[in-house]
Scaffold this motif. Structure first.
Motif, PDB file in Angstrom:
ATOM      1  N   HIS A 169      13.043  -2.864   9.087  1.00  0.00           N
ATOM      2  CA  HIS A 169      12.887  -1.809   8.082  1.00  0.00           C
ATOM      3  C   HIS A 169      11.588  -2.038   7.312  1.00  0.00           C
ATOM      4  N   HIS A 170      11.107  -0.998   6.676  1.00  0.00           N
ATOM      5  CA  HIS A 170       9.947  -1.137   5.804  1.00  0.00           C
ATOM      6  C   HIS A 170      10.097  -0.205   4.611  1.00  0.00           C
ATOM      7  N   VAL A 171       9.384  -0.501   3.534  1.00  0.00           N
ATOM      8  CA  VAL A 171       9.459   0.286   2.303  1.00  0.00           C
ATOM      9  C   VAL A 171       8.536   1.491   2.411  1.00  0.00           C
ATOM     10  N   LEU A 172       9.063   2.652   2.051  1.00  0.00           N
ATOM     11  CA  LEU A 172       8.255   3.874   2.031  1.00  0.00           C
ATOM     12  C   LEU A 172       7.662   4.145   0.656  1.00  0.00           C
ATOM     13  N   SER A 173       8.467   3.903  -0.410  1.00  0.00           N
ATOM     14  CA  SER A 173       7.974   4.214  -1.751  1.00  0.00           C
ATOM     15  C   SER A 173       8.871   3.586  -2.808  1.00  0.00           C
ATOM     16  N   PHE A 174       8.291   3.445  -4.006  1.00  0.00           N
ATOM     17  CA  PHE A 174       9.026   3.037  -5.200  1.00  0.00           C
ATOM     18  C   PHE A 174       8.959   4.181  -6.200  1.00  0.00           C
ATOM     19  N   GLY A 175      10.094   4.522  -6.806  1.00  0.00           N
ATOM     20  CA  GLY A 175      10.123   5.619  -7.764  1.00  0.00           C
ATOM     21  C   GLY A 175      10.152   5.130  -9.200  1.00  0.00           C
ATOM     22  N   LYS A 176       9.758   5.994 -10.126  1.00  0.00           N
ATOM     23  CA  LYS A 176       9.771   5.647 -11.545  1.00  0.00           C
ATOM     24  C   LYS A 176      11.186   5.404 -12.057  1.00  0.00           C
ATOM     25  N   ASP A 177      12.174   5.956 -11.336  1.00  0.00           N
ATOM     26  CA  ASP A 177      13.574   5.761 -11.712  1.00  0.00           C
ATOM     27  C   ASP A 177      14.165   4.490 -11.103  1.00  0.00           C
ATOM     28  N   CYS A 190      14.219   2.871  -4.650  1.00  0.00           N
ATOM     29  CA  CYS A 190      13.331   2.491  -3.551  1.00  0.00           C
ATOM     30  C   CYS A 190      13.809   3.154  -2.271  1.00  0.00           C
ATOM     31  N   ILE A 191      12.882   3.725  -1.520  1.00  0.00           N
ATOM     32  CA  ILE A 191      13.218   4.352  -0.240  1.00  0.00           C
ATOM     33  C   ILE A 191      12.728   3.450   0.885  1.00  0.00           C
ATOM     34  N   ILE A 192      13.648   3.073   1.787  1.00  0.00           N
ATOM     35  CA  ILE A 192      13.282   2.258   2.941  1.00  0.00           C
ATOM     36  C   ILE A 192      13.584   3.032   4.215  1.00  0.00           C
ATOM     37  N   GLN A 193      12.907   2.657   5.276  1.00  0.00           N
ATOM     38  CA  GLN A 193      13.041   3.391   6.547  1.00  0.00           C
ATOM     39  C   GLN A 193      13.185   2.400   7.700  1.00  0.00           C
ATOM     40  N   ASP A 194      14.067   2.745   8.662  1.00  0.00           N
ATOM     41  CA  ASP A 194      14.235   1.863   9.818  1.00  0.00           C
ATOM     42  C   ASP A 194      13.278   2.268  10.927  1.00  0.00           C
ATOM     43  N   LYS A 195      13.351   1.557  12.059  1.00  0.00           N
ATOM     44  CA  LYS A 195      12.400   1.779  13.150  1.00  0.00           C
ATOM     45  C   LYS A 195      12.559   3.149  13.801  1.00  0.00           C
ATOM     46  N   ASN A 196      13.714   3.793  13.579  1.00  0.00           N
ATOM     47  CA  ASN A 196      13.950   5.115  14.164  1.00  0.00           C
ATOM     48  C   ASN A 196      13.615   6.252  13.216  1.00  0.00           C
ATOM     49  N   GLY A 197      13.125   5.893  12.003  1.00  0.00           N
ATOM     50  CA  GLY A 197      12.745   6.920  11.046  1.00  0.00           C
ATOM     51  C   GLY A 197      13.831   7.303  10.069  1.00  0.00           C
ATOM     52  N   TYR A 198      15.000   6.671  10.156  1.00  0.00           N
ATOM     53  CA  TYR A 198      16.096   6.990   9.246  1.00  0.00           C
ATOM     54  C   TYR A 198      15.826   6.358   7.884  1.00  0.00           C
ATOM     55  N   GLN A 199      15.975   7.167   6.824  1.00  0.00           N
ATOM     56  CA  GLN A 199      15.630   6.710   5.480  1.00  0.00           C
ATOM     57  C   GLN A 199      16.870   6.495   4.616  1.00  0.00           C
ATOM     58  N   LYS A 200      16.747   5.514   3.695  1.00  0.00           N
ATOM     59  CA  LYS A 200      17.824   5.221   2.752  1.00  0.00           C
ATOM     60  C   LYS A 200      17.205   4.977   1.383  1.00  0.00           C
ATOM     61  N   GLY A 207       0.801  -1.218   0.000  1.00  0.00           N
ATOM     62  CA  GLY A 207       0.000   0.000   0.000  1.00  0.00           C
ATOM     63  C   GLY A 207       0.833   1.267   0.000  1.00  0.00           C
ATOM     64  N   VAL A 208       2.014   1.215  -0.648  1.00  0.00           N
ATOM     65  CA  VAL A 208       2.892   2.391  -0.684  1.00  0.00           C
ATOM     66  C   VAL A 208       2.929   2.978  -2.091  1.00  0.00           C
ATOM     67  N   LYS A 209       3.413   4.189  -2.186  1.00  0.00           N
ATOM     68  CA  LYS A 209       3.494   4.883  -3.461  1.00  0.00           C
ATOM     69  C   LYS A 209       4.406   4.131  -4.433  1.00  0.00           C
ATOM     70  N   GLY A 210       3.939   3.982  -5.667  1.00  0.00           N
ATOM     71  CA  GLY A 210       4.731   3.362  -6.721  1.00  0.00           C
ATOM     72  C   GLY A 210       4.674   1.851  -6.762  1.00  0.00           C
ATOM     73  N   GLU A 211       3.861   1.253  -5.896  1.00  0.00           N
ATOM     74  CA  GLU A 211       3.822  -0.208  -5.863  1.00  0.00           C
ATOM     75  C   GLU A 211       3.200  -0.807  -7.125  1.00  0.00           C
ATOM     76  N   ASN A 212       2.481   0.013  -7.870  1.00  0.00           N
ATOM     77  CA  ASN A 212       1.866  -0.468  -9.115  1.00  0.00           C
ATOM     78  C   ASN A 212       2.787  -0.312 -10.330  1.00  0.00           C
ATOM     79  N   LEU A 213       4.033   0.137 -10.130  1.00  0.00           N
ATOM     80  CA  LEU A 213       4.959   0.279 -11.251  1.00  0.00           C
ATOM     81  C   LEU A 213       5.363  -1.094 -11.791  1.00  0.00           C
ATOM     82  N   SER A 214       5.763  -1.118 -13.043  1.00  0.00           N
ATOM     83  CA  SER A 214       5.966  -2.392 -13.740  1.00  0.00           C
ATOM     84  C   SER A 214       7.097  -3.244 -13.172  1.00  0.00           C
TER      85      SER A 214
END
Length: 434
Positions: A321-329, A332-342, A214-221
């Protein structure tokens, strides 16, 4: 496996065009559960193989007590699901490895592709002469229990005259299951049907609805929800020089994907929400001796995290960690339990966080049959409530559930469940001999 003539009539007798004559049993589903049960109901009856040794000593002693009596006619007292370890993906009397050898190739590191397994099941049906039991391109839209009062006079007469059935319907209660649906014709049309059955077995599996994040970009090919997508990608030249494959999830399907990628030298980024030591993690519940490959994955998850480099190349785990979003490029942005994003550049993503069955053909989507009738049926958290000795639904007599629907999430358990159902149906038949 030995043929037993008394079982031949279960599924092979003719049925009228109107569909009023009740079948003794209708199996819904063409996966391993349904195939195995169809095999047992088609004249193949299991006996203890002479000089064989079962790994479960208590069960071995029980089987040795009556070697000349079919296992279908014995009471195994709760050990039903342990009847066969065998090959993990195998069905009775045709080992999976033997079938692969016939194809002139062996298992790659003991791994089999989804395509291999599908072909094996298709071959099994042909090899064992089960084609006549299967109605392909058929969609079931409704299963409901109906009483004599709700059936037309024509139907009631046909029910009463069905003397060739191994079961005689109780004179005081002529309740049967009405199974409605449609056939898909060669032209693409839908031809409806309506049949009656004294017993119905649910063996539809749980792969109808993969769980989405249920995250942004999950419907990308490049984002997929089935393991077969990785196998297809390997055919299309994804490999060691590609950007990593993102695998989301910490269940056995995710582990299968990791093992497949590891064998193909494909770099993997593995993201999951739980701690590696979480007792709820499936890997912490499996015996190491029986599941060495899955424990290898668990070891990788422990030793090869992003925070601590380990001995396994081309693999990085991100626990909690969990996935925040998938980009068209393909970032993928993932985030840890403390809110730090990669952010990571990936070649494809596999979201393998479970799936849910489609039981829309049952009243209330089958929820009334579940362990918790207030929640949807789920193979891990809320399976259908069945008698452990017969797999008959506790809430609806005559209705059975097999495989993941009943909480058996391993193909290796399927044979025991199918045996339990076949034994129960045979006992019903013997109560009302023809």
């Amino acid at each position: 496996m030995l043929p037993d003539r008394k079982m031949y009539g279960l599924l092979n007798r003719p049925q009228s065009k109107s569909g009023f004559k009740p079948l003794p049993v209708v199996i819904i589903g063409n996966g391993p559960s349904g195939i195995c049960l169809s095999y047992l109901l088609s004249g193949y009856v299991p006996y203890l193989k002479r000089h064989s040794i079962h790994p479960h000593p208590i069960l071995q002693r029980k089987l040795e007590e009556a070697p000349d009596i079919s296992i279908l006619d014995q009471s195994i007292e709760g050990s039903m699901i342990t009847l066969s370890r065998g090959d993990w993906m195998g069905l009775p009397d045709l080992p999976f490895k033997d079938w692969l050898k016939q194809k002139r190739r062996g298992l790659r590191n003991n791994r089999a592709t989804a395509e291999d397994i599908a072909q094996y099941y298709q071959h099994y049906v042909m090899k064992k002469g089960l084609q006549k039991n299967f109605s392909c391109d058929t969609v079931v839209t409704s299963v409901k229990k109906v009483s004599a009062e709700s059936i037309s006079n024509h139907a009631q007469k046909d029910l009463q005259e069905s003397s060739d059935s191994l079961w005689t319907l109780n004179e005081k209660s002529t309740e049967v299951f009405q199974v409605d649906g449609f056939f898909k014709t060669v032209k693409g049309d839908e031809e409806p049907f309506s049949i009656y059955a004294e017993n119905v077995v649910l063996a539809t599996g749980t792969y109808d609805g993969p769980t989405w994040l249920g995250v942004k970009g999950e419907n990308l090919s490049y984002v997929h929800h089935q393991l077969s997508a990785l196998e297809e990608a390997v055919k299309n030249n994804i490999g060691i020089m590609s950007d990593p494959v993102l695998i989301v999830g910490a269940g056995l399907t995710a582990a299968d994907a990791i093992l497949f990628a590891h064998h193909c030298n494909i770099p993997v980024i593995h993201v999951f929400r739980r701690r590696v030591s979480d007792p709820g993690l499936i890997f912490n519940q499996l015996p190491k001796m029986m599941y060495p490959e899955y424990h290898k994955v668990h070891q990788m998850m422990k030793e090869q995290s992003a925070a601590c480099a380990g001995p396994y190349e081309c693999y990085i785990s991100f626990p909690e960690h969990h996935v925040l979003s998938f980009g068209k490029d393909k970032k993928c942005i993932i985030q840890d339990k403390n809110g730090y994003q990669k952010a990571y550049k990936i070649s494809m993503a596999l979201v393998l966080t479970g799936s849910n069955p489609n039981l829309s053909f049952l009243p209330n989507n089958g929820m009334d049959l579940a362990m918790d009738s207030d929640q949807p049926v789920n193979p891990k958290r809320n399976p259908i409530d069945v008698d452990p000795f017969t797999y008959e639904c506790t809430q609806e007599k005559g209705l059975y559930a097999l495989g993941p629907l009943a909480g058996d999430n391993f193909v290796r358990f399927v044979q025991g469940g199918a045996l339990a159902v076949a034994s129960s149906l045979l006992k019903k038949a013997n109560k009302n001999p023809p």
